[in-house]
Design a protein around this motif. Structure first.
Motif: not given
Length: 149
Positions: A41, A45, A78, A95, A97, A100-101, A104
């Motif tokens: 990820l 990202y 994911h 990725l 959304e 991405r979440q 983060e």
């Protein structure tokens, strides 16, 4: 000096195991299965979409390993994959959304963990440690690639 070198290798293995343990806790908290999923990820990202081959080379894992990890992340929503428009033999990965979440969330929680872990070091010590480890990784990669041939 041989003993110092053995101690360094042993301590790197010990640190790696402890980092894996801490990392597993962080990824479990956000619903991922492994630290390697976090790495995937993170790479996507920071770099945007990549090919499976690029992910394999950057993470230093086998094609079979990356394929399985990407498949699991795709099934959990994911990641997304598609054929490269210029070469249908190439699979691209990006990725979603949700991915991405999750990344983060991990950035936030790992930042808190890192502050605690490295609180006893000065900025200069951290820069020296980072440079020394980067140098070690380059040497180990060169040795590893030399043994493949």
């Amino acid at each position: 000096m041989d003993q110092v070198q053995r101690d360094i290798v042993l301590n790197i293995y010990r640190a790696s195991n402890l980092l894996e343990r801490v990392g597993r806790g962080l990824v479990n908290d956000v619903g991922l299965c492994s630290v390697q999923q976090w790495f995937i990820l993170g790479m996507l990202y920071r770099q945007g979409e990549l090919s499976l081959k690029d992910l394999t080379n950057n993470l230093l894992v086998t094609k079979q390993n990356i394929t399985g990890m990407v498949q699991r992340l795709k099934q959990s929503g994911h990641l997304t994959t598609w054929e490269d428009a210029g070469d249908r033999r190439v699979t691209r990965v990006g990725l979603t959304e949700l991915g991405r979440q999750k990344f983060e969330e991990l950035v936030h929680s790992s930042g808190l963990s890192n502050k605690q872990t490295f609180a006893q070091y000065t900025d200069e010590e951290l820069e020296q440690l980072s440079a020394a480890l980067e140098k070690l990784v380059v040497v180990l990669q060169q040795q590893s690639e030399g043994k493949k041939e």
